[in-house]
Each structure stands twice: as C-alpha cells, then as structure tokens.
Design an enzyme around this catalytic site. Structure first.
Site, PDB file in Angstrom:
ATOM      1  CD  GLU B 128      43.660  47.003  33.616  1.00 25.36           C
ATOM      2  OE1 GLU B 128      44.117  46.859  34.767  1.00 25.36           O
ATOM      3  OE2 GLU B 128      42.457  47.172  33.360  1.00 25.36           O
ATOM      4  CB  THR B 181      38.128  42.689  38.086  1.00 26.32           C
ATOM      5  OG1 THR B 181      38.465  43.918  38.733  1.00 26.32           O
ATOM      6  CG2 THR B 181      37.808  42.989  36.630  1.00 26.32           C
TER       7      THR B 181
END
Lengths: 306, 306
Positions: B128, B181
């Site tokens: 991630e 993000t």
C-alpha cells in the site's frame, strides 16, 4: 415520601484515551445526600459535612444542578439538602460530579414521571460547570449509570453505557497535592497534531472494542494517552517513575484520573490491584509524600437509594 | 497445488470518523489474481488486465507486498502473478489495497504454516505504501478480513474484526474525476484543534459501540467527520449538495470513501440503498458529470479462493 437519602459514587474520568467522553464508577467511595421535599421552590443547602464548601445554592454544584433540573421541570416545589462528602475535595475522582449526580438522582425519586439517567446526566453536567468552568459529563454520567460510560457527542447529548469486564479492578492513588481543574485545563494545548489525534482515537476505539469483548490485552494496549498526559503529568510528582512501577508490577494500564492529582491503575483481578496499591503506596512513602490508596472493582453500580 | 485464483474485495476506508484506522468491505467488486508458484524467487507480474499499471515488481503494490512477505518468510520459491483489476484505478475504494490483499492472501495458500490474517495485513500494508506514500492498512485489512476492521494501533500493529449489523448496506458513488491519494493527504492540516480531535474520537467510539449493539441510530449520529472532510470535500464537485440530498433521502450517513473521489452512503436495508443510488445518480446526471453507482451489503466476506 418526604425525605430520601441517596449515594453517588466516585468516578474516574478520561481513562487516558477518552478525554471528556469516557469515565467509570468506583465502588465504596462517594457522596451521600439527604433530600427533603419542601413547598418552597429552589434548592436550600442546609449542611455540608466533610468538606469546606459554599452553602450558597448558585455556588455549589449540587445547588446548580438541582436548580437546573427543577427549573426545566417547572417544579412548584423545592428541596432542602444536606451533603456528606465522602470524596476528598480536589482529588480528581469526581467529587463535584458525585454531588451533582446525587442531587438530580434524588430529585428524580420524587417525580411522577421520572427522567431517564441520560436526562439526569444532562442536568448534572450543568452543576459540573460550576466546578470545572466547562460543561462536561464524563464524571457525572458514570456516577449516575455506574460502569463505563461513553459520551459519543454533546450535540445531541448522549450517554452510552458500556459493558464492564468482570475481572476489571482499579487501584486509585491520591497524592495530597492540589490541582485545580481549571488550571489543569489551561495547561493543555489548543491544537494537537493530526497524527496524535488519530493515534488517540485508535486507542479509544480499541478500548471500546476491548470492553465489548472482555479483551484485557486490548484494553491494556488501548488505555494510553498521547494528547493530555504528556502535558498534565508535570503537575504530578514522580509521575513517570510511578507509572513505570505500576506497569512493571502487572497493571494493565496507568494514567491520570480526570484532571488529577489522583492516578488510576487498571488491573485484572482484585489481588493484583491490592498488591499494586502496596507497591505504589510504599513508593510515595519513600519519597515522603502523603497519599491515600483505594482498590475497587470497576463498579456496575451507579447512583442509588440508601 | 501450483496455481490458485483469489479474489480480494473493494473497501471503504476512514468511514468518516475513523481516518487511517477504520474500513469495511464491499460485496461484488474487487480484484482477481492468479498466482502460480515457481522455483525462481520473487514476484513476476506477467499480466495486468483492466488497468494501465506497471508490470515492474517494485513499482506495483502487489509486487511490493508479495516481495515483503516472501523475503520475511525467507522463501526459496516465488510466484508469477496475473492481475485482473475489477476496481477502477484511483476510485477511492481500495483498488491498490485489494491487489495487495490478493497477493498476500494467495501466497498464504501455498505455505505449510500459513500466516494469520493480521500478519497478512501487515505485509499488504507494505505494498500500500507504494500507492499512498505512507503505510496504512485501513483498506487492506477489511479487504482481507471482510466486515468492519479497526486498526487500534500500528505499534504494535493490530487488526480488530468488528461486528457488522445485518441490515447495513452501502451506496457507493464514483464520480469520474481523479484525486491522487498523495494530494489528498497534502491538503490535510498538520494540526487540528484539541476540541475537534475529541469530537472525532467520540464519533469513532460511538460508531464502534453502535456496531457491537446493532444501534443504527447511534451509527448514524457517529459517522461524522470534523477533521478530514472539511478539507477534502473541496476536491469533490457538489459535495455539500449531494451529502444533503443523501441525508434527506434516508441515508444513515454520508462521507468520502478513503481519499475519494468515491463517496459512500450507509443505509439501513438494500431497498433504501438502491433508491439512494438512483437519487444520487440522477443528481450528477443533471450536473452533467459522469459517475458510477454501486450498492452492496457491508460485506462480512474478505479475501477468498475462487
């Protein structure tokens, strides 16, 4: 019924990770109050035993809380109350909240349509504001409900009663020093890092989950405070040493009770809590500081009629 | 067994009040991955279908997560993987996390001593980090575990599986705009007021309690965000209007999924969620914006073998 005597327990607020929203009740220590219904409106404080507090209604937490409730109910009667303080003033285990809880709980016994405990907590909070300078209910709620209580929000005001793992005990250490709640608030920063805010919310969430699942290890890992304790601990002599002593002697967690000066250690089982009380008491004795120690179950009992 | 195909679901992270610590799984949308065990060490990505992503192992979340796991296990074998992306890139419903979950879940099936889901989440988180620039597991944990997951802390790293009320559905709205993000993180303040931090922690605690007690009203009052949404909503066209529309049409709560651009509405019952999907879709159509809508149970199913 014209007269009733009620008891409201001492409480530990904040519980490290739940500043202003979490608290729990202690067994055996608390305030006792006798309420006599009278035709004259308002609250008359006729006696306070065990502490040097104002008898003036509007300067007394019980007076203010009781008045707020009577006025909201538009009551055409009043009460004479006498208070027996079982909680040392300024000890940080919810002394003012217990008096506020006792008065609203007591008045409620005289109503044809009694209020819910949550409604009582709301009026109790009004009294609390006299002592702390801001309205919060993290002591008054557990003093009324017993057990662990969560106040998820103040708008709308709500109290959630949380489950209490049956082996959860607490050791309270009360050093005989004075910390004013207002001062303990002023020492706090207005801003905190987002990172610390997230860490703290994870801790609180972990504790809530641990209470629902009897997970003592999770409770132990979660009762940690990165927001408040780093600032307030300077008000408490030897805080770091005594915390380390508690944690290395089997406490699940250790922190400041409310705004102090009392500190609490959560333990699994009464024996562990009693042993810890000894260790911590001896520590302070060696330092020449006067303290009181208590051991109690995290009590499911809240305010009650005697 | 030489080859296996696994599915890892899409997820909603943060859930308004649980920034970086909370997430839940969605039914029916997710990434599918075929893993073939080979004697050559490491991860070789042989194909990616459904998205234009790097096949280079160290630039791919699945590659990095898989490598982290194989290296920690000191494995003397490796995998060829092919990925079928079922989650649109950059949609904010855990696309990169699903690939990370799939690879660690898949590798685990080949081990003599499989790791726990929590251990898998740890390695998934390593992948991630490639996508988001910081290590967090609020998507990868629910993609592995299913249901609601809480990460009470990262030190030690821990995942708690929370109960899911059976009538809890979610409507996902994915506007076709791009939010990176990293950018969505950079828009956040480094500091927040202590007051807001406490409000947010009360919200998260209320949600946790609501999940344990099937209390939809409490869930509704608790899924609120005073820390992150006020900053990120400016990245989302018509956010305030669509939120109001959702809440006045029966949504329990409405917020940004992860770092967006997808938004989620929690609903009680499938019918309500389907109705809401229609309302919100029509709203965006009138505005001339392209969107996708999905309706799903908050799914108890996490990663699984197909």
């Amino acid at each position: 019924m014209k007269e009733i005597t009620v008891f409201a327990p001492a409480t530990v607020a904040n519980v490290s990770c739940g500043f202003d929203v979490l608290g729990f009740a202690i067994d055996g220590i608390g305030d006792t109050m006798t309420l006599k219904k009278v035709s004259e409106k308002g609250i008359t404080i006729i006696a306070i035993e065990g502490a040097d507090l104002s008898l003036e209604t509007k300067k007394n937490v019980a007076g203010v809380a009781g008045l707020a409730m009577l006025e909201a109910l538009n009551a055409d009667f009043g009460f004479e109350i006498s208070i027996k303080k079982g909680i040392p003033l300024g000890s940080g285990i919810g002394g003012s909240a217990a008096s506020a809880a006792a008065v609203v709980f007591g008045i409620n016994q005289f109503l044809d349509e009694p209020l819910s405990l949550q409604e009582l907590a709301y009026f109790g909070m009004k009294g609390e504001a006299v002592a702390s300078g801001n309205e919060h209910a993290d002591n008054v709620a557990p003093s009324l409900f017993g057990g662990f209580t969560l106040i998820p929000g103040y708008d709308p005001f709500e109290v959630i009663s949380l489950p209490v793992p049956s082996e959860l005990y607490v050791t309270i250490i009360h050093p005989h020093i004075e910390i004013k709640t207002k001062e303990a608030r002023e020492i706090l920063p207005k801003y905190v890092s987002l990172k610390d805010a997230i860490t703290q919310s994870g801790n609180l969430a972990g504790l809530i989950s641990g209470l629902y699942t009897d997970n003592y290890e999770l409770i132990s890992r979660s009762v940690r405070d990165v927001l408040i304790e780093p600032h307030r601990k300077q008000l408490l002599p030897h805080f770091d040493s005594v915390k380390e002593l508690a944690l290395t002697n089997g406490a699940l967690a250790f922190g400041i009770s409310g705004s102090g000066p009392s500190m609490f250690a959560l333990c699994r089982g009464e024996l562990k809590a009693l042993e810890l009380e000894q260790h911590l008491t001896q520590f302070y004795q060696r330092k020449g500081l006067e303290i009181d120690g208590y051991v109690s179950k995290v009590s499911r009992n809240g305010s009650r009629i005697l």
